[in-house]
Design a protein around this motif. Structure first.
Motif, PDB file in Angstrom:
ATOM      1  N   LEU A   1       0.824  -1.206   0.000  1.00 52.84           N
ATOM      2  CA  LEU A   1       0.000   0.000   0.000  1.00 52.84           C
ATOM      3  C   LEU A   1       0.860   1.259   0.000  1.00 52.84           C
ATOM      4  O   LEU A   1       0.549   2.233  -0.701  1.00 52.84           O
ATOM      5  CB  LEU A   1      -0.927  -0.014   1.210  1.00 52.84           C
ATOM      6  CG  LEU A   1      -2.229  -0.814   1.071  1.00 52.84           C
ATOM      7  CD1 LEU A   1      -2.930  -0.918   2.420  1.00 52.84           C
ATOM      8  CD2 LEU A   1      -3.141  -0.173   0.033  1.00 52.84           C
ATOM      9  N   GLU A   2       1.938   1.257   0.753  1.00 56.02           N
ATOM     10  CA  GLU A   2       2.813   2.427   0.787  1.00 56.02           C
ATOM     11  C   GLU A   2       3.458   2.681  -0.574  1.00 56.02           C
ATOM     12  O   GLU A   2       3.564   3.823  -1.025  1.00 56.02           O
ATOM     13  CB  GLU A   2       3.888   2.236   1.858  1.00 56.02           C
ATOM     14  CG  GLU A   2       3.342   2.260   3.286  1.00 56.02           C
ATOM     15  CD  GLU A   2       4.424   1.992   4.306  1.00 56.02           C
ATOM     16  OE1 GLU A   2       5.582   1.758   3.891  1.00 56.02           O
ATOM     17  OE2 GLU A   2       4.114   2.014   5.522  1.00 56.02           O
TER      18      GLU A   2
ATOM     19  N   GLU B 247       0.742   4.087  -2.909  1.00 53.18           N
ATOM     20  CA  GLU B 247       0.417   5.475  -2.568  1.00 53.18           C
ATOM     21  C   GLU B 247       1.533   6.423  -2.967  1.00 53.18           C
ATOM     22  O   GLU B 247       1.264   7.555  -3.391  1.00 53.18           O
ATOM     23  CB  GLU B 247       0.122   5.572  -1.075  1.00 53.18           C
ATOM     24  CG  GLU B 247      -1.198   4.932  -0.668  1.00 53.18           C
ATOM     25  CD  GLU B 247      -1.357   4.822   0.835  1.00 53.18           C
ATOM     26  OE1 GLU B 247      -0.345   5.049   1.545  1.00 53.18           O
ATOM     27  OE2 GLU B 247      -2.474   4.515   1.303  1.00 53.18           O
TER      28      GLU B 247
ATOM     29  N   PHE C 193       1.137   6.930  -6.597  1.00 56.42           N
ATOM     30  CA  PHE C 193      -0.042   7.771  -6.803  1.00 56.42           C
ATOM     31  C   PHE C 193       0.299   9.247  -6.573  1.00 56.42           C
ATOM     32  O   PHE C 193      -0.074  10.115  -7.369  1.00 56.42           O
ATOM     33  CB  PHE C 193      -1.152   7.328  -5.858  1.00 56.42           C
ATOM     34  CG  PHE C 193      -2.301   8.279  -5.763  1.00 56.42           C
ATOM     35  CD1 PHE C 193      -3.282   8.303  -6.729  1.00 56.42           C
ATOM     36  CD2 PHE C 193      -2.402   9.170  -4.706  1.00 56.42           C
ATOM     37  CE1 PHE C 193      -4.344   9.189  -6.649  1.00 56.42           C
ATOM     38  CE2 PHE C 193      -3.465  10.049  -4.609  1.00 56.42           C
ATOM     39  CZ  PHE C 193      -4.439  10.061  -5.585  1.00 56.42           C
ATOM     40  N   ARG C 194       1.009   9.536  -5.492  1.00 54.44           N
ATOM     41  CA  ARG C 194       1.373  10.936  -5.217  1.00 54.44           C
ATOM     42  C   ARG C 194       2.313  11.485  -6.290  1.00 54.44           C
ATOM     43  O   ARG C 194       2.216  12.664  -6.671  1.00 54.44           O
ATOM     44  CB  ARG C 194       2.024  11.031  -3.835  1.00 54.44           C
ATOM     45  CG  ARG C 194       1.051  10.830  -2.680  1.00 54.44           C
ATOM     46  CD  ARG C 194       1.688  11.180  -1.354  1.00 54.44           C
ATOM     47  NE  ARG C 194       2.783  10.258  -1.028  1.00 54.44           N
ATOM     48  CZ  ARG C 194       2.632   9.144  -0.326  1.00 54.44           C
ATOM     49  NH1 ARG C 194       1.420   8.799   0.122  1.00 54.44           N
ATOM     50  NH2 ARG C 194       3.668   8.371  -0.055  1.00 54.44           N
TER      51      ARG C 194
ATOM     52  N   THR D 162      -7.727   6.707  -5.983  1.00 54.42           N
ATOM     53  CA  THR D 162      -7.982   7.231  -4.632  1.00 54.42           C
ATOM     54  C   THR D 162      -9.047   6.408  -3.919  1.00 54.42           C
ATOM     55  O   THR D 162      -8.892   6.010  -2.756  1.00 54.42           O
ATOM     56  CB  THR D 162      -8.424   8.701  -4.718  1.00 54.42           C
ATOM     57  OG1 THR D 162      -7.424   9.466  -5.369  1.00 54.42           O
ATOM     58  CG2 THR D 162      -8.676   9.277  -3.340  1.00 54.42           C
TER      59      THR D 162
ATOM     60  N   LEU E 292      -7.600   2.874  -3.108  1.00 48.19           N
ATOM     61  CA  LEU E 292      -6.614   2.901  -2.022  1.00 48.19           C
ATOM     62  C   LEU E 292      -7.290   3.103  -0.666  1.00 48.19           C
ATOM     63  O   LEU E 292      -6.905   2.481   0.341  1.00 48.19           O
ATOM     64  CB  LEU E 292      -5.584   4.003  -2.282  1.00 48.19           C
ATOM     65  CG  LEU E 292      -4.584   3.734  -3.418  1.00 48.19           C
ATOM     66  CD1 LEU E 292      -3.726   4.966  -3.680  1.00 48.19           C
ATOM     67  CD2 LEU E 292      -3.710   2.532  -3.089  1.00 48.19           C
ATOM     68  N   ASN E 293      -8.294   3.967  -0.641  1.00 49.08           N
ATOM     69  CA  ASN E 293      -9.045   4.136   0.601  1.00 49.08           C
ATOM     70  C   ASN E 293      -9.747   2.841   1.012  1.00 49.08           C
ATOM     71  O   ASN E 293      -9.760   2.459   2.192  1.00 49.08           O
ATOM     72  CB  ASN E 293     -10.063   5.259   0.455  1.00 49.08           C
ATOM     73  CG  ASN E 293      -9.410   6.627   0.352  1.00 49.08           C
ATOM     74  OD1 ASN E 293      -8.274   6.815   0.802  1.00 49.08           O
ATOM     75  ND2 ASN E 293     -10.113   7.587  -0.238  1.00 49.08           N
TER      76      ASN E 293
ATOM     77  N   ARG F 244      -7.149   0.470   2.456  1.00 53.04           N
ATOM     78  CA  ARG F 244      -6.769   0.839   3.827  1.00 53.04           C
ATOM     79  C   ARG F 244      -7.850   0.423   4.826  1.00 53.04           C
ATOM     80  O   ARG F 244      -7.560  -0.137   5.888  1.00 53.04           O
ATOM     81  CB  ARG F 244      -6.536   2.346   3.898  1.00 53.04           C
ATOM     82  CG  ARG F 244      -5.196   2.813   3.365  1.00 53.04           C
ATOM     83  CD  ARG F 244      -4.075   2.373   4.268  1.00 53.04           C
ATOM     84  NE  ARG F 244      -2.780   2.876   3.799  1.00 53.04           N
ATOM     85  CZ  ARG F 244      -1.620   2.496   4.319  1.00 53.04           C
ATOM     86  NH1 ARG F 244      -1.607   1.614   5.317  1.00 53.04           N
ATOM     87  NH2 ARG F 244      -0.497   2.974   3.859  1.00 53.04           N
TER      88      ARG F 244
ATOM     89  N   ALA G 203      -6.383  -0.496  -7.620  1.00 51.87           N
ATOM     90  CA  ALA G 203      -5.692   0.791  -7.538  1.00 51.87           C
ATOM     91  C   ALA G 203      -4.413   0.774  -8.359  1.00 51.87           C
ATOM     92  O   ALA G 203      -4.098   1.743  -9.064  1.00 51.87           O
ATOM     93  CB  ALA G 203      -5.385   1.128  -6.081  1.00 51.87           C
ATOM     94  N   GLU G 204      -3.659  -0.325  -8.293  1.00 50.73           N
ATOM     95  CA  GLU G 204      -2.423  -0.416  -9.077  1.00 50.73           C
ATOM     96  C   GLU G 204      -2.705  -0.376 -10.573  1.00 50.73           C
ATOM     97  O   GLU G 204      -1.963   0.249 -11.338  1.00 50.73           O
ATOM     98  CB  GLU G 204      -1.683  -1.702  -8.710  1.00 50.73           C
ATOM     99  CG  GLU G 204      -1.067  -1.682  -7.327  1.00 50.73           C
ATOM    100  CD  GLU G 204      -0.447  -3.015  -6.953  1.00 50.73           C
ATOM    101  OE1 GLU G 204       0.372  -3.044  -6.012  1.00 50.73           O
ATOM    102  OE2 GLU G 204      -0.788  -4.039  -7.602  1.00 50.73           O
TER     103      GLU G 204
END
Length: 535
Positions: free
Chosen positions: A268-269, A272, A275-276, A319, A322-323, A326, A344-345
């Motif tokens: 996940l990290e 993310e 994503f950023r 987004t 990913l939410n 989590r 998400a990936e």
């Protein structure tokens, strides 16, 4: 936000629903109008009783009695007539209902026929993206049908190379699985490094080689080789076998590299962080595209128009996923979290393709603009070597080619010096095609120009396929695979090979765009999670 290519396009089932609704509305309106019309018709005039005048000289009492009797008879006659008219009116009203009922029944029959026909099509072919990535689809009869009109049927069990309802994967299914595997491989490599995923990378390369062989067979099949009907069925069976091998290779190599529950937080990290990175990069890409619009003709940017907006759409989807990942992870549901993470990936990977393709086109346009003057000079040098033999009559076939090339080069120079924005890649393409019959093209500036234009077309078609793969059918994929084969290192040895690769890639892109318009874009970018739900 949606690309202009897809704005205003109805869903796939829209036209069928609209036709059925129109039929029902038409039948209802016809019945209503027919029922109202008898009420609007004025009633018939009341019958008038005819009274025979009394003979002259009769008495007053006799006349009065006669009048009373006549009035009574007239009243009875009127009542009888009214009753008869009412009976006739009832019979007429019942007859009037026949036509509207028939119209409504016909409309219902048409609607039912459309519904049954669509259900049958749904049983024989599922919609794009209806299964997990790469899951076998039903055969697409149009794409699987032979392109030569020889009337042969596809061999049982393979559906002409695109997949069938027996669970046998076709070319489209196998390639979609391969594209999804590449995305998973990139994510796994970002988490563990190249050494950790080396076995999976080898499996992906083996699958790529097997799929390339299958597409080469399909290209020859479309070109009419072999010609014998039995041999053509054997060729289709061979294509299906290679597609099955692609899926087996990917399945065997992907199991150890799936995201494990213990490493879910790390995955996940990584997602993310990617994503950023893309979110921060998007404004710069938008600025680049705006600068390109100010410098070049609009046609030069058609391939990437709307790509930053599509990238934003994918990032919005990422987004959400990913939410969800989590939240599922915090609630102790690793399987659900893994499904959200994979979706998400996939969305992040497509957003990256949209942004990278815009930057790639900016680089190619800059290089093409720098190369146009040199290409014009090199073309003149190539033509000069053919002018003397053509003028002396030694090469009569070259004279018309020289005239055509001179006209094309003059038009290119005029466009470059006009001061208006132009498409440098298209100008290079025109120079290359005008001189290709007279140029060996093994080296030099014209060979570099042909290489650049073919690479641009191939990259644009590849990016479109990757980001819209749910809607792209077999023909576009086959042409792109052939362009890829011709352009591979060592294959494009002549100028004709480079031009052929460019033409095939452009044909593949145009065919893929048409497929997406016809089949809809609702599934593009919607990944299937392992838990069976669509992202």
């Amino acid at each position: 936000m949606t690309s202009p290519l897809f704005r205003g396009r109805p869903r796939r089932a829209g036209p069928h629903l609209a036709v059925r609704a129109a039929h029902a509305a038409l039948g209802g309106a016809a019945g209503f109008v027919w029922l109202v019309l008898p009420g609007m018709t004025p009633p018939a005039d009341a019958p008038v009783a005819i009274i025979t005048p009394s003979p002259a000289g009769g008495t007053v009492g006799t006349a009065a009695a006669t009048d009373a009797t006549d009035a009574t008879d007239a009243t009875d006659a009127t009542d009888a007539t009214d009753a008869t008219d009412a009976t006739d009116g009832d019979e007429t009203s019942g007859a009037d209902l026949v036509l509207p009922v028939a119209v409504v029944g016909a409309a219902g029959a048409l609607a039912g026929y459309g519904y049954v026909r669509r259900r049958r099509r749904a049983r024989s072919r599922t919609a794009p993206g209806a299964g997990r990535p790469g899951a076998p689809r039903a055969a697409d009869a149009e794409a699987a049908a032979p392109a030569h009109g020889d009337g042969e049927a596809a061999a049982p069990g393979h559906g002409g190379g695109e997949g069938d309802g027996d669970g046998v994967p076709g070319l489209v299914d196998a390639e979609n699985r391969l594209l999804a595997a590449r995305e998973e491989l990139a994510s796994a490599e970002a988490r563990g490094g190249p050494e950790a995923v080396a076995p999976w990378a080898r499996a992906v390369r083996d699958a790529e080689a097997e799929l390339a062989s299958a597409y080469a067979m399909r290209q020859r099949y479309d070109e009419g080789v072999p010609a014998d009907a039995a041999e053509r069925r054997h060729a289709l069976a061979g294509i299906a076998g290679r597609c099955q091998e692609v899926v087996r290779t990917l399945d065997a190599g992907s199991a150890p590299w799936s995201v494990q529950a213990a490493r879910l937080a790390e995955a996940l990290e990584v997602a993310e962080a990617r994503f950023r990175e893309l979110t921060a990069r998007t404004p710069a890409v938008e600025a680049t595209l705006s600068a390109l619009h100010a410098r070049y003709a609009p046609a030069a940017l058609d391939a990437v128009t709307g790509y930053p907006e599509l990238a934003k759409d994918r990032l919005v989807l990422a987004t959400t996923e990913l939410n969800g990942a989590r939240q599922a992870s915090d609630l102790g549901r690793p399987a659900e979290a893994t499904g959200h993470l994979r979706a998400a990936e996939g969305a992040i990977a497509r957003a990256g393709v949209f942004l990278a393709e815009t930057d790639r086109l900016a680089r190619d346009l800059t290089e093409a603009a720098r190369l146009v003057p040199a290409a014009l000079t090199g073309a003149e040098a190539e033509l000069a070597a053919h002018r003397a033999p053509a003028a002396s009559g030694g090469a009569p076939h070259a004279a018309p080619l020289l005239l055509h090339a001179d006209a094309v080069l003059a038009a290119v120079r005029a466009e470059v010096t006009s001061g208006r924005p132009y498409d440098p890649l298209e100008l290079l393409r025109r120079v290359v095609r005008a001189t290709e019959p007279l140029s060996a093209g093994e080296s030099g500036v014209l060979a570099a120009a042909a290489h650049l234009t073919a690479a641009d077309s191939l990259a644009a078609a590849e990016a479109f396929l990757v980001t819209h793969r749910e809607g792209v059918r077999l023909t576009a994929r086959t042409r792109l695979a052939e362009a890829r084969r011709l352009f591979a290192r060592g294959n494009a040895a002549t100028q004709a090979d480079r031009v052929r690769a460019d033409d095939l890639a452009r044909e593949a892109r145009a065919s893929a765009e048409q497929d997406v318009r016809l089949r809809g874009h609702q599934s593009a970018g919607a990944q299937q999670r392992p838990d069976g739900q669509m992202a």
